[in-house]
Design an enzyme around this catalytic site. Structure first.
Site, PDB file in Angstrom:
ATOM      1  CD  GLU A   1      45.736  39.011  44.914  1.00  0.00           C
ATOM      2  OE1 GLU A   1      46.733  39.386  44.285  1.00  0.00           O
ATOM      3  OE2 GLU A   1      44.801  38.370  44.400  1.00  0.00           O
TER       4      GLU A   1
ATOM      5  CG  ASP B   1      41.397  39.112  39.337  1.00  0.00           C
ATOM      6  OD1 ASP B   1      41.836  40.051  38.664  1.00  0.00           O
ATOM      7  OD2 ASP B   1      42.114  38.271  39.891  1.00  0.00           O
TER       8      ASP B   1
ATOM      9  CD  GLU C   1      45.216  36.352  36.471  1.00  0.00           C
ATOM     10  OE1 GLU C   1      45.415  37.578  36.348  1.00  0.00           O
ATOM     11  OE2 GLU C   1      45.099  35.789  37.571  1.00  0.00           O
TER      12      GLU C   1
HETATM   13  C1  BDP Z   1      45.168  38.700  40.019  1.00  0.00           C
HETATM   14  C2  BDP Z   1      46.364  37.877  39.691  1.00  0.00           C
HETATM   15  C3  BDP Z   1      47.534  38.138  40.602  1.00  0.00           C
HETATM   16  C4  BDP Z   1      47.783  39.635  40.663  1.00  0.00           C
HETATM   17  C5  BDP Z   1      46.529  40.322  41.116  1.00  0.00           C
HETATM   18  C6  BDP Z   1      46.625  41.833  41.087  1.00  0.00           C
HETATM   19  O1  BDP Z   1      46.006  36.518  39.759  1.00  0.00           O
HETATM   20  O2  BDP Z   1      48.624  37.435  40.105  1.00  0.00           O
HETATM   21  O3  BDP Z   1      48.824  39.928  41.510  1.00  0.00           O
HETATM   22  O4  BDP Z   1      45.482  40.022  40.263  1.00  0.00           O
HETATM   23  O5  BDP Z   1      45.999  42.423  40.207  1.00  0.00           O
HETATM   24  O6  BDP Z   1      44.388  38.711  38.887  1.00  0.00           O
HETATM   25  O7  BDP Z   1      47.276  42.434  41.907  1.00  0.00           O
END
Ligand code: BDP
Length: 714
Positions: A306, A379, A407
């Site tokens: 990301e 996730d 989340e």
């Molecule tokens: C996702 C989240 C994000 C996190 C990412 C992570 O949306 O905000 O930074 O995982 O785990 O679930 O790094």
């Protein structure tokens, strides 16, 4: 005047249900509400003898004093001399050595954190002994002893030995230095970086107590999307101040390290892990940290994920990156926790990415590296199959990453008790070394003989008065600690313990709340993502439904990528005719899922694209089953509301009302999810809502045009 006095007297005698703000968590230490037991407890604990002097033993003393005085409403004296009858004797195997309580080798099995609590005769007196090899073990024993009383367990004839199954039991805070918490729904960060290191908020100490009481022994203070500033000297002083507060409670601090820190704060022109100057920079940084925090835990790293920097930017592997940091930390006793949460928009199935990137690196990591894997391949969805990495990297200790902050589970607004989710994953059989190769045995290191082992929970804590915003968020924090200590505890047991300590021992309260908690996880699966649907929430905020979304900057952020609904059917084909992600599991696991007729309903749309007419195990068509499940989710929330209302007289008004209002939102949201999803999927199935079901009261267009620009997490 006389009347007023009388009234005051009366008010003192009846104990009204006083409003509670939830700050005390499960450490409320209210007077035992059972008089017979109260006298028994008072008789069994007439004095306390604490052997040993240290900051940890001070914490033990303070906790027993506060706990027992509160629970028993009696001032129990501390004694120094020979034990009298009914003394609670507390100390380590060395500080209690003079009492010759145990044969020398007997307590070795307790290791560095385990404890033993026994009722026995000491110098002719009947006593209770809490002992361990270390002060921290004693602290854990003291909390356990208090829990016994809080939950009305007998404390005579005790013979308890307890050791943790997992070595690193960590919270991961996704807290930024500006106190904004990523995916945080409980206010801003509890770490007030601005006033640290001088100002020590009482909350830090209560945080430490709460964690120690459930065996959590480490905390990563900052977000995995890390800011290198935390590694600069002024911030390290702040970190050191927190470490000082947490140390007496057995909690080590860790930091999320930004891979490009050598460039951002070290002014180098590269962060290449094989570059000597970069390596030296990290070595010097590690030394600097350890001079301030001698027991620093280590680094957690999110790399090449990301948009975060990482070794791949230099043509290096995750192992090269992790090993460079591991080499810097290893002489100082630190570890690296390297996250496996990676995915690539180019991949044909996000499910497969972590496995594809990480399995070739098995055996290439240094001894002080753990790879931290999210429980599922995508996730933190309401239900995911276990990540195929578990069982596929036998030479590497794999740490479990669960998410406490909800989340994708209604965030700080929905009541979802996550222990059943955690247990489902830990109990799953990977078949990687034959039958019964559970995820738990991989995570605790026993299956593949690893000494390092760990479970982490992404924290749901903020500066809200009650820590987690939803009063029931506390239960997930609690469950993470208890399960990391002993994953063989059942969700029911953990729920009961938590309810008794947090609300009351009244059987009506315990049974009713436990029912609510135990149905809540399946409820959220049903009203959000039944039958194996996943990742169909609104982009950005991740709160409500948006299965129609198809305009995200990356296809793998779009719900349509995951459900693939069309006129023929719905679901992601991950069998050999599709992405073949199933191939990443052992044959015995593959077999469970490969055939759409045999695959359990729970995972059907995770692995198959099936026709709307597909015959489900219930005999219904897929479309009708989908309608049925969404409705079941809504109905479960109604039932939760109904049960909660019955508790009105049994629970303090503040928390009663708070949960009542939150459940009303949850119910409204469940209907929203059901209507929005079914109306959308109906555009493909073309089938009517089965008779007898509630019909949506808005059009699909209505749901599609709703906007939530300021939803938390956006
Ligand atoms: C996702 C989240 C994000 C996190 C990412 C992570 O949306 O905000 O930074 O995982 O785990 O679930 O790094």
């Amino acid at each position: 005047m006389k009347n007023t006095l009388l009234l005051m007297l009366l008010l003192c005698c009846i104990q009204p249900l006083r409003a509670e703000d939830g700050y005390d968590l499960w450490l409320r230490y209210k007077r035992i509400d059972n008089n017979a037991l109260l006298s028994t407890y008072r008789r069994t604990i007439a004095a306390i003898h604490i052997a040993g002097n240290s900051l940890v033993m001070d914490a033990v003393k303070k906790e027993l004093d506060q706990g027992l005085n509160g629970l028993l409403q009696a001032h129990i004296p501390f004694t120094n001399g020979q034990p009298v009858n009914n003394t609670l004797i507390v100390g380590t195997t060395s500080t209690l050595a003079a009492l010759k309580l145990f044969p020398k080798d007997d307590l070795q099995q307790l290791g560095t954190e385990g404890f033993r609590i026994t009722s026995r005769t000491v110098a002719g007196k009947v006593c209770t002994v809490i002992t361990a090899n270390t002060d921290i073990g004693v602290l854990y024993g003291a909390f356990h002893f208090l829990r016994l009383i809080q939950t009305l367990q007998p404390v005579a004839n005790l013979n308890i030995t307890s050791t943790p199954r997992v070595k690193l039991r960590l919270l991961n805070h996704w807290d930024n230095l500006n106190r904004y918490v990523e995916r945080g729904y409980a206010g801003i960060s509890i770490w007030n970086w601005h006033t640290l290191p001088e100002y020590i908020d009482d909350r830090y100490i209560d945080y430490a107590r709460a964690n120690a009481s459930i065996g959590i022994n480490g905390t990563v203070l900052n977000n995995v999307n890390a800011n290198a500033t935390v590694l600069t000297a002024p911030y390290l002083h702040k970190v050191a101040a927190l470490a000082d507060v947490l140390r007496p409670y057995g909690i080590k601090v860790y930091l999320s390290a930004r891979f490009s820190a050598p460039m951002e704060i070290g002014h180098l022109n590269t962060a290449d892990p094989l570059n000597d100057t970069v390596r030296q920079w990290w070595q010097a940084k590690a030394k600097e940290i350890y001079t301030m925090i001698p027991d620093f835990g280590g680094f957690l790293v999110k790399a090449n994920s990301e948009g975060q920097p990482g070794p791949q930017s230099y043509g290096r592997t995750h192992a090269d990156g992790a090993n460079m940091l591991a080499d810097a930390l290893s002489p100082l006793g630190g570890i690296v926790i390297w996250r496996a949460f990676v995915y690539d928009p180019e991949a044909n199935d996000r499910f497969k990415q972590a496995y594809d990137e990480f399995t070739p690196l098995d055996g290439k990591f240094r001894k002080n590296v753990l790879v931290q894997v999210k429980n599922g391949p995508i996730d933190f969805q309401p239900r995911e199959p276990f990540s195929p990495l578990f069982g596929a990297m036998p030479k590497t200790p794999l740490m479990m990453e669960f998410q406490l902050t909800q989340e994708y589970l209604g965030q700080g607004t929905h009541l979802v008790y996550e222990a059943p989710l955690f247990k489902e994953v830990l109990d799953a059989d990977t078949h990687s070394k034959g039958k019964n190769s559970t995820v738990a045995k991989i995570v605790d290191g026993t299956l593949n003989d690893h000494t390092l082992s760990g479970i982490a929970g992404v924290a749901n804590i903020g500066n809200e008065r009650n820590w987690t915003n939803h009063p029931f968020g506390q239960a997930n924090w609690y469950a993470l600690g208890r399960l990391s200590w002993d994953y063989s505890l059942s969700s029911e047991q953990i729920a009961s313990e938590w309810i008794r300590q947090t609300f009351s021992n009244d059987p009506t309260v315990v049974n009713t709340i436990r029912n609510i908690m135990l149905t809540s996880r399946e409820a959220v699966v049903n009203y959000m993502t039944p039958l194996g649907l996943h990742h169909i929430m609104g982009n950005g905020h991740h709160y409500g439904p948006a299965p129609w979304s198809n305009k995200a900057p990356r296809p793998d952020w779009d719900p349509v990528y995951y459900h693939k609904a069309d006129a023929k059917g719905v679901g992601f084909d991950r069998t050999a005719s599709g992405s073949n992600a199933l191939q990443q599991y052992q044959p015995a696991v593959r077999q469970l899922y490969a055939d759409s007729n045999a695959c359990s309903d729970q995972y059907l749309l995770w692995f198959h694209h099936v026709s709307w007419q597909h015959k489900m195990h219930s005999g219904r068509t897929l479309w009708n089953e989908l309608c049925h499940k969404y409705q079941e989710g809504v109905d479960s929330v109604s039932a939760m509301q109904q049960q909660w209302r019955q508790l009105k007289k049994h629970i303090d008004p503040e928390r009663f009302h708070q949960v009542e209002m939150l459940l009303a939102i949850q119910h409204k949201d469940a209907i929203w999810w059901r209507n929005a999803c079914l109306l959308y999927f109906q555009t493909f199935s073309g089938m009517p809502f089965p008779a007898g079901y509630e019909q949506p009261d808005h059009t699909l267009g209505y749901y599609q045009q709703e906007r939530f620009p300021y939803a938390p997490g956006n």
